[in-house]
Design a protein around this motif. Structure first.
Motif, PDB file in Angstrom:
ATOM      1  N   VAL B  10      26.287 -38.125   1.835  1.00 28.36           N
ATOM      2  CA  VAL B  10      26.806 -39.455   2.128  1.00 28.36           C
ATOM      3  C   VAL B  10      27.528 -40.015   0.916  1.00 28.36           C
ATOM      4  N   SER B  11      26.922 -39.884  -0.287  1.00 25.62           N
ATOM      5  CA  SER B  11      27.581 -40.466  -1.451  1.00 25.62           C
ATOM      6  C   SER B  11      28.823 -39.657  -1.820  1.00 25.62           C
ATOM      7  N   GLY B  12      28.804 -38.369  -1.517  1.00 24.75           N
ATOM      8  CA  GLY B  12      29.998 -37.560  -1.764  1.00 24.75           C
ATOM      9  C   GLY B  12      31.150 -37.988  -0.892  1.00 24.75           C
ATOM     10  N   MET B 250      25.739 -34.703 -14.573  1.00 23.40           N
ATOM     11  CA  MET B 250      26.273 -36.025 -14.898  1.00 23.40           C
ATOM     12  C   MET B 250      27.518 -35.936 -15.773  1.00 23.40           C
ATOM     13  N   GLU B 251      27.577 -34.880 -16.607  1.00 25.01           N
ATOM     14  CA  GLU B 251      28.717 -34.750 -17.517  1.00 25.01           C
ATOM     15  C   GLU B 251      29.932 -34.144 -16.829  1.00 25.01           C
ATOM     16  N   LEU B 252      29.733 -33.711 -15.586  1.00 25.35           N
ATOM     17  CA  LEU B 252      30.792 -32.980 -14.910  1.00 25.35           C
ATOM     18  C   LEU B 252      32.116 -33.751 -14.807  1.00 25.35           C
ATOM     19  N   PRO B 253      32.080 -35.022 -14.377  1.00 24.22           N
ATOM     20  CA  PRO B 253      33.355 -35.745 -14.331  1.00 24.22           C
ATOM     21  C   PRO B 253      34.033 -35.761 -15.696  1.00 24.22           C
ATOM     22  N   GLY B 254      33.222 -35.973 -16.747  1.00 23.93           N
ATOM     23  CA  GLY B 254      33.771 -35.991 -18.094  1.00 23.93           C
ATOM     24  C   GLY B 254      34.362 -34.651 -18.483  1.00 23.93           C
ATOM     25  N   ILE B 298      33.931 -32.615  -8.183  1.00 27.20           N
ATOM     26  CA  ILE B 298      32.800 -33.313  -8.791  1.00 27.20           C
ATOM     27  C   ILE B 298      31.631 -33.376  -7.816  1.00 27.20           C
ATOM     28  N   VAL B 299      31.941 -33.697  -6.556  1.00 28.35           N
ATOM     29  CA  VAL B 299      30.883 -33.798  -5.552  1.00 28.35           C
ATOM     30  C   VAL B 299      30.157 -32.465  -5.404  1.00 28.35           C
ATOM     31  N   VAL B 300      30.938 -31.391  -5.289  1.00 29.03           N
ATOM     32  CA  VAL B 300      30.330 -30.064  -5.149  1.00 29.03           C
ATOM     33  C   VAL B 300      29.504 -29.721  -6.387  1.00 29.03           C
ATOM     34  N   GLY B 301      30.062 -30.023  -7.570  1.00 25.74           N
ATOM     35  CA  GLY B 301      29.354 -29.742  -8.811  1.00 25.74           C
ATOM     36  C   GLY B 301      28.037 -30.490  -8.896  1.00 25.74           C
ATOM     37  N   LEU B 304      25.537 -28.926  -6.653  1.00 25.32           N
ATOM     38  CA  LEU B 304      25.039 -27.685  -7.251  1.00 25.32           C
ATOM     39  C   LEU B 304      23.996 -27.960  -8.327  1.00 25.32           C
ATOM     40  N   SER B 305      24.285 -28.955  -9.185  1.00 26.05           N
ATOM     41  CA  SER B 305      23.354 -29.222 -10.274  1.00 26.05           C
ATOM     42  C   SER B 305      22.051 -29.796  -9.714  1.00 26.05           C
ATOM     43  N   ASP B 306      22.155 -30.542  -8.637  1.00 27.87           N
ATOM     44  CA  ASP B 306      20.970 -31.063  -7.970  1.00 27.87           C
ATOM     45  C   ASP B 306      20.098 -29.924  -7.446  1.00 27.87           C
ATOM     46  N   TRP B 307      20.772 -28.995  -6.802  1.00 27.57           N
ATOM     47  CA  TRP B 307      20.091 -27.848  -6.216  1.00 27.57           C
ATOM     48  C   TRP B 307      19.457 -26.993  -7.312  1.00 27.57           C
ATOM     49  N   LEU B 308      20.215 -26.818  -8.410  1.00 28.15           N
ATOM     50  CA  LEU B 308      19.728 -26.035  -9.531  1.00 28.15           C
ATOM     51  C   LEU B 308      18.506 -26.713 -10.158  1.00 28.15           C
ATOM     52  N   GLY B 309      18.576 -28.049 -10.233  1.00 31.52           N
ATOM     53  CA  GLY B 309      17.464 -28.794 -10.803  1.00 31.52           C
ATOM     54  C   GLY B 309      16.184 -28.588 -10.001  1.00 31.52           C
TER      55      GLY B 309
END
Lengths: 265, 320
Positions: B10-12, B250-254, B298-301, B304-309
């Motif tokens: 939803v947020s994506g 979180m750093e992905l957009p940056g 960014i959304v996909v990244g 992914l990081s959520d899933w990895l976490g």
């Protein structure tokens, strides 16, 4: 209070930068030779750029732009972030959920391009630079304040405030100062991030407009002469790096100080 | 778990919608009219009106947005106003170089963070630790584009070691080994620039995380049982890695913004360079396409990081 020294240094830089146009003209050109470029010498300590302008004077003159943008956009981002984050944390419930969702969305945006686009549409100027940087960097502050607000809400003194029954807005006002304490570090980081962002915009030619210099725009100017006149790029680069190092060190020292305070309490 | 996935989704989608609407309105706020690229001095006012009608520009803004969005869903992203090619064609050539640069930067950052973080946490207080701290502190303060320029100035121009800009030698046949090698050579400097910039924050966090974990009670117990120090450290690593994964997300957009910046310094033919050029030539359809693709990345990244976490830390899996 180690961080005072950083403040003294930044203050002096700002002062010198404001005073320097009185004695020297940072835009004073010298095109008597076929190119204005000349290396460091006694008359121009840090050399001259392609138009024969003194790099040292321009770098100092640019300090007020870069520092000013850094501080003002930090103020914008901290104020907006505090307002949104404190409301989100204090009110809680559905409002909190909606605000968090909005923050989530905003943090997923490709900020650089939106900044680029806004700058291209509005036309670059000092004020749009400050506004655009400030308004694109308040989200992490809001996150931080929200967490802090939830914690402060449960403090005993807040119970005392609530017991007086003066309404929620008064309560909220009393909670804010306490929630702002841990913001100091992120505010300092905000200044250095904003200086970096300004240098990026300046580098892309979307910052302050010539002849006024900023560190970023001086770097942009230096790219074409990197091979023949490295001094043009080194002076503003060193200014950016050293200023950011100092500001970050100030932030670290402040945090160290507040930690000691909490321990001694 | 499912709730989390839906939340992400939803947020994506929200981020995508905000990007689309924001950029759409910005385009229409911009001075000038898309019609100007279609008219020539010989046209009458009535002709111009007809062009406007054909393009749907006489309709209210929300209706234009609606129709444009409908086209978007059918795969029509518009036509570039500078190269007059469909936006999708323009973007398709650019996605791969950007992905190559960003993913390899990400990989380098991750590997180096793991190594440097462990080294500086294990030998905390030694000269190695202090050296790493110095490098990361300076790395935090250097604007990446400046580092890029300095590297070009020294490594490419002065010492002539690596190519300064571009993607691959155009003389080489596409797909050959030499071609791949040429890409690797061109990748080296942008990769170095991006890695140095992104490394600093993560290494500091990781070192701090390991140190904190080492001080926890369960590791004190492990030490009390007589476990050697490196095995205690091994226990700390996994738990200290969780915040790293989240931070990376979180750093992905940056990171993406950083690699866009680096692309335009090194003339790397990716989305970033295209976007900067599009912003200057006011090629809004292309710019909008890039905004959407970046948001999507960014959304996909993040997902992914959520899933990895969750994969790293079972506690997160159970609590959600």
């Amino acid at each position: 209070m180690k961080w005072w020294w950083g403040l003294v240094w930044l203050g002096m830089l700002m002062l010198v930068s404001c005073v320097i146009p009185l004695g020297f003209d940072p835009n004073d050109m010298n095109l008597s030779q076929w190119s204005g470029l000349s290396g460091p010498s006694w008359s121009h300590w840090l050399g001259t750029d392609d138009l024969g302008r003194d790099v040292g004077i321009r770098v100092l003159d640019a300090s007020k732009v870069s520092l000013g943008v850094g501080i003002l956009s930090m103020l914008i981002s901290v104020s907006v972030g505090t307002l949104v984050g404190s409301i989100s944390g204090y009110v809680g419930g559905r409002t909190d959920g909606i605000i968090q969702w909005v923050l989530d969305v905003l943090m997923g945006l490709p900020t650089l391009f939106i900044i680029l686009m806004i700058q291209a549409v509005l036309g670059p100027s000092l004020y749009t630079v400050i506004g655009v940087i400030g308004l694109s960097s308040w989200m992490p502050v809001a996150r931080l304040i929200r967490v802090e607000m939830i914690r402060v809400k449960q403090a005993p003194y807040m119970l005392a405030v609530r017991a007086r029954g003066m309404g929620r807005i008064t309560e909220w006002k009393h909670a804010i100062p306490a929630a702002l304490i841990p913001i100091r570090l992120s505010a300092m980081l905000g200044v250095s991030q904003a200086i970096l962002a300004e240098s990026v915009l300046g580098f892309l030619g979307l910052g302050v407009q010539p002849p006024q210099a900023s560190w970023g725009s001086m770097l942009q100017n230096s790219v074409d002469y990197m091979g023949v006149a490295p001094w043009m790029g080194i002076a503003p680069g060193v200014m950016i790096v050293s200023t950011i190092l100092i500001i970050n060190a100030m932030g670290d020292a402040m945090q160290e100080g507040s930690r000691r305070q909490i321990v001694s309490e | 778990m499912i709730r989390r996935v839906i939340q992400r989704l939803v947020s994506g989608i929200g981020a995508l919608l905000v990007t689309i609407v924001l950029s759409f309105f910005l385009i229409h706020l911009a001075p000038g009219d898309p019609v100007t690229t279609f008219i020539d001095p010989g046209m009458s006012v009535a002709d111009i009106e007809r062009v406007k009608q054909n393009l749907g520009l006489d309709r209210p803004l929300y209706e234009q947005l609606w129709r444009w969005g409908g086209q978007l869903l059918q795969g029509n992203w518009g036509v570039s106003t500078t190269s007059h090619q469909p936006v999708t064609t323009v973007l398709a050539d650019r996605v791969l170089p950007t992905l190559l640069l960003t993913c390899s930067t990400l990989g380098c950052i991750l590997i180096l963070t793991l190594i440097l973080g462990v080294v500086s946490a294990y030998w905390a207080g030694s000269w190695v630790d202090r050296g790493i701290a110095l490098v990361t502190t300076v790395g935090l303060a250097i604007p990446s584009f400046w580092l890029g320029i300095v590297l070009i100035g020294w490594v490419s121009v002065r010492w002539n070691l690596l190519p300064a800009s571009g993607y691959a030698d155009p003389m080489l046949p596409v797909g050959s080994w030499e071609w791949t090698g040429s890409i690797a050579q061109h990748l080296a400097l942008p990769l170095l620039t991006g890695t140095l910039g992104g490394l600093a924050m993560l290494t500091r966090y990781y070192r701090h995380g390991i140190r904190k974990e080492m001080g926890s009670l369960y590791l004190l117990a492990a030490q009390a049982r007589g476990l050697p120090r490196h095995r205690v450290l091994a226990h700390a690593l996994k738990n200290a890695s969780l915040p790293l994964v989240t931070l990376l997300g979180m750093e992905l957009p940056g990171l993406l913004a950083g690699s866009y910046m680096i692309e335009s310094v090194f003339a790397w033919p990716g989305l970033g360079q295209l976007g900067v050029n599009a912003a200057f030539s006011r090629d809004y359809p292309v710019l909008m396409g890039i905004l959407m693709v970046s948001t999507l990345l960014i959304v996909v990244g993040n997902a992914l990081s959520d899933w990895l976490g969750q994969w790293v830390d079972p506690r997160v899996r159970r609590s959600s």
